[in-house]
Design a protein around this motif. Structure first.
Motif, short mmCIF file in Angstrom:
data_model
loop_
_atom_site.label_atom_id
_atom_site.label_comp_id
_atom_site.label_asym_id
_atom_site.label_seq_id
_atom_site.Cartn_x
_atom_site.Cartn_y
_atom_site.Cartn_z
N ALA A 65 0.83 -1.20 0.00
CA ALA A 65 0.00 0.00 0.00
C ALA A 65 0.87 1.25 0.00
CB ALA A 65 -0.93 0.00 1.21
N GLY A 66 1.98 1.21 0.75
CA GLY A 66 2.88 2.36 0.83
C GLY A 66 3.57 2.66 -0.49
N ILE A 67 3.80 1.62 -1.28
CA ILE A 67 4.48 1.81 -2.58
C ILE A 67 3.60 2.57 -3.57
CG2 ILE A 67 5.30 0.57 -4.62
CD1 ILE A 67 6.27 -1.64 -2.72
N LYS A 68 2.30 2.33 -3.50
CA LYS A 68 1.38 2.92 -4.47
C LYS A 68 1.10 4.39 -4.13
CE LYS A 68 -0.58 -1.60 -5.36
NZ LYS A 68 -1.74 -2.52 -5.27
N ASP A 69 1.06 5.22 -5.16
CA ASP A 69 0.89 6.66 -4.94
C ASP A 69 -0.53 7.13 -5.23
OD1 ASP A 69 0.84 6.39 -7.66
OD2 ASP A 69 2.50 7.77 -8.07
N ARG A 70 -1.47 6.20 -5.19
CA ARG A 70 -2.87 6.53 -5.48
C ARG A 70 -3.76 5.84 -4.47
NH1 ARG A 70 -6.18 3.35 -8.69
NH2 ARG A 70 -8.21 4.27 -9.19
N PHE A 71 -4.66 6.61 -3.88
CA PHE A 71 -5.64 6.06 -2.95
C PHE A 71 -7.01 6.51 -3.41
CE2 PHE A 71 -8.32 5.56 0.64
CZ PHE A 71 -7.80 4.51 1.37
N ALA A 72 -7.78 5.59 -3.98
CA ALA A 72 -9.12 5.92 -4.46
C ALA A 72 -10.13 5.14 -3.64
CB ALA A 72 -9.25 5.57 -5.95
N ASP A 73 -10.88 5.83 -2.79
CA ASP A 73 -11.83 5.12 -1.94
C ASP A 73 -13.22 5.03 -2.56
OD1 ASP A 73 -12.93 7.62 -1.71
OD2 ASP A 73 -12.47 7.88 0.41
N ASN A 74 -13.34 5.42 -3.83
CA ASN A 74 -14.58 5.29 -4.59
C ASN A 74 -15.70 6.20 -4.10
OD1 ASN A 74 -13.73 3.04 -6.38
ND2 ASN A 74 -13.62 1.91 -4.46
N SER A 75 -15.38 7.15 -3.20
CA SER A 75 -16.42 8.04 -2.69
C SER A 75 -17.04 8.88 -3.79
CB SER A 75 -15.84 8.96 -1.61
OG SER A 75 -15.54 8.24 -0.44
N ILE A 76 -16.20 9.35 -4.71
CA ILE A 76 -16.74 10.18 -5.79
C ILE A 76 -17.64 9.38 -6.72
CG2 ILE A 76 -16.13 11.59 -7.78
CD1 ILE A 76 -15.64 12.90 -5.06
N ASP A 77 -17.23 8.13 -7.04
CA ASP A 77 -18.09 7.27 -7.88
C ASP A 77 -19.42 7.03 -7.18
OD1 ASP A 77 -16.13 7.07 -9.80
OD2 ASP A 77 -15.29 5.22 -8.98
N LEU A 78 -19.36 6.78 -5.87
CA LEU A 78 -20.59 6.53 -5.12
C LEU A 78 -21.44 7.81 -5.06
CD1 LEU A 78 -22.26 4.56 -3.50
CD2 LEU A 78 -20.90 5.13 -1.48
N LEU A 79 -20.78 8.95 -4.88
CA LEU A 79 -21.50 10.22 -4.86
C LEU A 79 -22.27 10.42 -6.17
CD1 LEU A 79 -20.22 13.63 -3.58
CD2 LEU A 79 -21.26 13.47 -5.82
N MET A 80 -21.61 10.17 -7.29
CA MET A 80 -22.25 10.41 -8.59
C MET A 80 -23.38 9.41 -8.83
SD MET A 80 -20.85 13.09 -9.41
CE MET A 80 -21.82 13.29 -10.91
N ALA A 81 -23.22 8.17 -8.32
CA ALA A 81 -24.30 7.20 -8.46
C ALA A 81 -25.53 7.66 -7.67
CB ALA A 81 -23.83 5.83 -7.97
N ARG A 82 -25.32 8.19 -6.49
CA ARG A 82 -26.43 8.70 -5.67
C ARG A 82 -27.03 9.95 -6.30
NH1 ARG A 82 -24.83 7.88 0.70
NH2 ARG A 82 -24.40 5.66 0.55
N TYR A 83 -26.14 10.77 -6.86
CA TYR A 83 -26.60 11.99 -7.54
C TYR A 83 -27.59 11.64 -8.66
CZ TYR A 83 -26.21 15.94 -10.82
OH TYR A 83 -26.47 16.96 -11.69
N ASP A 84 -27.24 10.64 -9.47
CA ASP A 84 -28.12 10.21 -10.56
C ASP A 84 -29.44 9.68 -10.01
OD1 ASP A 84 -26.29 10.90 -12.51
OD2 ASP A 84 -25.40 8.90 -12.61
N TYR A 85 -29.35 8.95 -8.89
CA TYR A 85 -30.56 8.39 -8.28
C TYR A 85 -31.51 9.51 -7.85
CZ TYR A 85 -33.62 6.49 -4.67
OH TYR A 85 -34.71 6.18 -3.91
N PHE A 86 -30.98 10.50 -7.13
CA PHE A 86 -31.83 11.59 -6.64
C PHE A 86 -32.41 12.41 -7.80
CE2 PHE A 86 -29.26 11.16 -2.62
CZ PHE A 86 -30.31 10.69 -1.84
#
Length: 265
Positions: A65-86
């Motif tokens: 995990a320390g070697i990788k320089d990217r941390f994507a917790d998918n919050s934005i993808d989830l936000l946009m999925a909820r946005y479309d739902y609403f």
């Protein structure tokens, strides 16, 4: 089965309900295949392994995990999925964005703090046993992970958790270098800790100022704020609000006066 966001949600649910088993590991392996540059899957693996007592494997996952320089917790993808739902349910654009942003699960943040605690315990044990280099390597991995989380997190909570990991790991590094009598390394660690402290202080100022800003926000202002967070992250978006920029500038001037020995009215 090919959605990193869906798999992450499944893993989060299992962790929240303390139902971590072999299926969790299968989800983690699948997530690694789908999103190999994302440090989150390795963090899930470390959490799973720590909880199962496989310390050696957990530390190896932490290292990956320390070697990788990217941390994507998918919050934005989830936000946009909820946005479309609403939107589909008839909400306005601004209301949909607001509801989506302020109802995101943050369970992975608690998991990351737990990993930091597990790692710190191992560092203490190795330090006590005189295995300094092994202890230092764990602190480096934890600090790198914290830095990646802080810099790539879209929301302030990600910055906070990432900085907490950094401060804890750097503090342990400093303790070890002090025991080794390495003054140069101690100075380097102090400089890194100071940088984290300055970022933390900036966030404190922004959060305090945002309370007053939020009270006067229109629906469009809120929509612009959420859009900015999606595109640029919350740290940058807050800095670009005029009231918060002014608060940061005032704090900077005050600090300059104090450091130069001038009295502050």
């Amino acid at each position: 089965p090919d959605s990193s966001m869906a798999i992450s949600s499944l893993i989060n649910a299992q962790i929240a309900h303390k139902q971590i088993d072999e299926s969790t590991l299968a989800y983690i392996d699948q997530m690694k295949k789908i999103d190999p540059t994302n440090a989150l899957a390795d963090c899930y693996a470390a959490y799973y392994q720590f909880n199962n007592g496989d310390i050696e494997a957990a530390l190896q996952s932490l290292s990956q995990a320390g070697i990788k320089d990217r941390f994507a917790d998918n919050s934005i993808d989830l936000l946009m999925a909820r946005y479309d739902y609403f939107l589909n349910e008839g909400c306005t654009d601004s209301v949909s964005l607001g509801l989506s942003a302020f109802d995101l699960p943050l369970s992975q943040m608690g998991m990351l703090r737990n990993i930091g605690d597990f790692a710190a315990q191992q560092v203490d044990a190795l330090y006590t046993a005189g295995q300094y280099e092994e202890a230092l390597q764990i602190t480096r991995n934890t600090s790198k992970l914290g830095g990646t989380l802080s810099s790539s997190g879209r929301f302030i909570i990600g910055d906070r958790v990432g900085m907490a990991l950094q401060v804890s790991a750097l503090g342990q590094q400093k303790q070890i270098y002090e025991a080794l009598g390495d003054a140069t390394k101690v100075t380097e660690i102090d400089s890194q800790l100071q940088s984290v402290k300055q970022r933390s202080e900036a966030i404190d100022i922004m959060v305090q100022a945002f309370g007053g800003v939020l009270q006067n926000m229109t629906e469009q202002d809120m929509a612009d704020y959420v859009n900015g967070t999606i595109l640029n992250g919350e740290f940058s978006t807050l800095q670009n609000l005029p009231e918060i920029a002014a608060a940061l500038e005032e704090a900077r001037k005050k600090q300059q006066k104090e450091s130069s020995g001038m009295s502050v009215p």
